[in-house]
Motif scaffolding. Structure first.
Motif, PDB file in Angstrom:
ATOM      1  N   UNK A 130     -33.435  24.101 -83.602  1.00 48.26           N
ATOM      2  CA  UNK A 130     -31.766  24.523 -83.635  1.00 48.26           C
ATOM      3  C   UNK A 130     -32.018  25.903 -84.275  1.00 48.26           C
ATOM      4  N   UNK A 131     -31.039  26.684 -83.654  1.00 45.87           N
ATOM      5  CA  UNK A 131     -30.803  28.142 -83.849  1.00 45.87           C
ATOM      6  C   UNK A 131     -29.461  28.340 -84.487  1.00 45.87           C
ATOM      7  N   UNK A 132     -29.072  28.804 -85.336  1.00 49.50           N
ATOM      8  CA  UNK A 132     -27.909  29.437 -85.959  1.00 49.50           C
ATOM      9  C   UNK A 132     -27.330  30.496 -85.278  1.00 49.50           C
ATOM     10  N   UNK A 133     -28.093  31.373 -84.682  1.00 44.71           N
ATOM     11  CA  UNK A 133     -27.663  32.578 -84.289  1.00 44.71           C
ATOM     12  C   UNK A 133     -27.171  32.450 -82.584  1.00 44.71           C
ATOM     13  N   UNK A 134     -26.148  32.949 -82.075  1.00 43.62           N
ATOM     14  CA  UNK A 134     -25.903  33.323 -80.754  1.00 43.62           C
ATOM     15  C   UNK A 134     -26.247  34.364 -80.157  1.00 43.62           C
ATOM     16  N   UNK A 135     -26.546  34.157 -78.608  1.00 40.17           N
ATOM     17  CA  UNK A 135     -27.366  35.301 -78.072  1.00 40.17           C
ATOM     18  C   UNK A 135     -26.386  35.422 -76.744  1.00 40.17           C
ATOM     19  N   UNK A 136     -26.192  36.840 -76.192  1.00 36.42           N
ATOM     20  CA  UNK A 136     -25.359  36.866 -74.968  1.00 36.42           C
ATOM     21  C   UNK A 136     -26.132  36.664 -73.799  1.00 36.42           C
ATOM     22  N   UNK A 137     -25.242  35.832 -72.844  1.00 37.12           N
ATOM     23  CA  UNK A 137     -25.752  35.610 -71.511  1.00 37.12           C
ATOM     24  C   UNK A 137     -24.815  35.908 -70.617  1.00 37.12           C
ATOM     25  N   UNK A 138     -25.009  35.416 -69.353  1.00 40.15           N
ATOM     26  CA  UNK A 138     -23.929  35.255 -68.086  1.00 40.15           C
ATOM     27  C   UNK A 138     -24.187  33.611 -67.494  1.00 40.15           C
ATOM     28  N   UNK A 139     -22.914  33.466 -66.935  1.00 42.89           N
ATOM     29  CA  UNK A 139     -23.099  32.106 -66.246  1.00 42.89           C
ATOM     30  C   UNK A 139     -22.085  31.895 -65.112  1.00 42.89           C
ATOM     31  N   UNK A 140     -22.731  31.119 -64.293  1.00 36.82           N
ATOM     32  CA  UNK A 140     -21.815  30.754 -63.012  1.00 36.82           C
ATOM     33  C   UNK A 140     -22.052  29.397 -62.896  1.00 36.82           C
ATOM     34  N   UNK A 141     -21.256  28.576 -61.816  1.00 39.77           N
ATOM     35  CA  UNK A 141     -21.449  27.234 -61.650  1.00 39.77           C
ATOM     36  C   UNK A 141     -21.906  27.125 -60.056  1.00 39.77           C
ATOM     37  N   UNK A 142     -22.194  25.697 -59.827  1.00 44.08           N
ATOM     38  CA  UNK A 142     -22.599  25.346 -58.446  1.00 44.08           C
ATOM     39  C   UNK A 142     -22.205  23.925 -58.151  1.00 44.08           C
ATOM     40  N   UNK A 143     -22.301  23.623 -56.876  1.00 42.41           N
ATOM     41  CA  UNK A 143     -22.099  22.298 -56.447  1.00 42.41           C
ATOM     42  C   UNK A 143     -20.408  22.015 -56.376  1.00 42.41           C
ATOM     43  N   UNK A 144     -19.979  21.089 -56.428  1.00 43.42           N
ATOM     44  CA  UNK A 144     -18.470  20.654 -56.437  1.00 43.42           C
ATOM     45  C   UNK A 144     -17.811  20.940 -57.631  1.00 43.42           C
ATOM     46  N   UNK A 145     -16.557  21.234 -57.786  1.00 45.46           N
ATOM     47  CA  UNK A 145     -16.158  21.744 -58.934  1.00 45.46           C
ATOM     48  C   UNK A 145     -16.166  20.864 -60.038  1.00 45.46           C
ATOM     49  N   UNK A 146     -16.007  19.541 -59.839  1.00 47.13           N
ATOM     50  CA  UNK A 146     -16.157  18.609 -60.853  1.00 47.13           C
ATOM     51  C   UNK A 146     -17.622  17.833 -60.847  1.00 47.13           C
ATOM     52  N   UNK A 147     -18.518  18.493 -60.123  1.00 46.34           N
ATOM     53  CA  UNK A 147     -19.808  17.657 -59.836  1.00 46.34           C
ATOM     54  C   UNK A 147     -20.651  17.675 -61.060  1.00 46.34           C
ATOM     55  N   UNK A 148     -21.828  16.868 -60.745  1.00 42.75           N
ATOM     56  CA  UNK A 148     -22.552  16.511 -61.702  1.00 42.75           C
ATOM     57  C   UNK A 148     -23.903  17.676 -61.820  1.00 42.75           C
TER      58      UNK A 148
END
Length: 266
Positions: free
Chosen positions: A34-52
Motif C-alpha cells: 500500500x502506497x500513501x502517495x499518489x502519482x501522475x499518469x494518463x488513462x484511456x478506455x477500450x471495448x464497449x462503454x459499459x463493458x468488462x
C-alpha cells in the motif's frame, strides 16, 4: 512491571511467529504494498462503454477476466508498470482529476493486460481501463461524458489486492507434461504480483526454481515430476513468501485448477 511488559511483548512476537510458520506464510521484509502517495499518469478506455474489458489479455488469465471478482475491474498498463509480465495481478487505485466531472472516489483495477503502443509508449505511465471502470471515476450519471473525453489525466497508487473468500489457486496450463509444467497463479491477495516461484516433489526436500516465461505464467523443464507437488511463491513487491503444500495432486491434469488453503494477509 517493565520486565512483565517485555515478557508479554516477547511472548506476543513468538506467538505471531508460530502462527506465521503454521500457515506457511513468511512475513518477509517490513515493506508494504500500500502506497500513501499518489502519482501522475494518463488513462484511456477500450471495448464497449459499459463493458468488462479485455477477453484474456497478456497476463494469461483467460476467461477469469470475464467473471467476478475480476470482472469490470481489469486494466491494461504501459510497459513501465507491466514489468515484462511481473506486474500482472497487481492492484491500483486510479482517480481522475477534473473536479467538474470526476468523483472523489478512486476505482480499483487489477492488471491483466499490457498496452505497448500509442498512449502507452515512450516510457509513459498509462492505464487503459475497461469502459465500466473508466466510467466509475465520474460523478454519478456522467460516465458517458467522461468517456467522451478520450485520454484524461489521472492519479494512481498501489493498493493491496483483496479477494474475499478466495485462496490462491494454481492453473495447470494446456500442454503441460511430467517434463514441462506450466502454472498460472490466480487470486493472490496482498501484493498480487510474483517475483519468484519454486516447486517441490513429494519425495524430495529440494525446491526447484521455476522460470517466468510470460505474463503471470511460470514453468519448469525437467523430470519426470512426481506428485503431489508443493508450490512456493515469493511476491515481487515485498518479498513475502507462501508455501502451498501438496497443492497439485499426483494425478494432476492439464487445464485443471487446484486451489490451496492459503492466501497472503491483505
Amino acid at each position: 512491571m517493565a520486565s512483565r511488559r517485555r515478557f508479554d511483548q516477547f511472548l506476543g512476537f513468538c506467538l505471531v511467529g508460530l502462527l506465521v510458520q503454521m500457515l506457511g506464510v513468511s512475513a518477509g521484509p517490513l515493506r508494504r504494498v500500500a502506497d500513501p502517495h499518489w502519482y501522475l499518469a494518463t488513462a484511456t478506455w477500450y471495448g464497449s462503454p459499459d463493458g468488462d474489458g479485455s477477453d484474456g489479455g497478456a497476463c494469461g488469465y483467460g476467461s477469469l477476466v470475464d467473471v467476478k471478482p475480476l470482472r469490470a475491474r481489469v486494466g491494461a498498463v504501459s510497459p513501465v508498470l507491466f514489468k515484462g509480465g511481473e506486474g500482472c495481478g497487481a492492484c491500483y487505485k486510479v482517480r481522475c482529476l477534473d473536479k467538474s466531472i470526476c468523483s472523489r472516489r478512486a476505482v480499483t483495477v487489477i492488471i491483466t493486460d499490457e498496452c505497448p503502443g500509442g498512449y502507452c509508449s515512450a516510457g509513459r505511465t498509462h492505464f487503459d481501463l475497461s469502459g465500466a471502470a473508466f466510467g466509475r471515476m465520474a460523478v454519478s450519471g456522467n460516465g458517458n461524458h467522461l468517456r467522451n473525453r478520450g485520454e484524461i489525466s489521472v492519479i494512481y497508487r498501489r493498493t493491496p489486492c483483496k479477494y474475499p473468500g478466495k485462496n490462491i489457486a494454481f492453473h495447470v496450463n494446456e500442454g503441460s507434461t511430467d517434463y514441462w509444467l506450466s502454472l498460472l497463479v490466480e487470486f493472490e491477495d496482498g501484493d498480487g504480483d510474483i517475483g519468484s516461484m519454486h516447486i517441490r516433489e513429494a519425495s524430495s526436500t529440494e525446491w526447484l526454481e521455476m522460470k517466468h516465461i510470460w505474463g503471470a505464467t511460470w514453468c519448469i523443464i525437467g523430470g519426470p515430476l512426481r506428485g503431489p507437488l508443493s508450490v512456493k511463491l515469493t511476491t515481487l513487491s515485498t518479498a513475502k513468501t507462501l508455501s502451498a503444500r501438496d497443492v497439485i495432486p499426483s494425478n494432476w491434469s492439464p487445464k485443471a485448477t487446484y486451489t490451496s488453503s492459503l492466501n497472503f494477509f491483505s
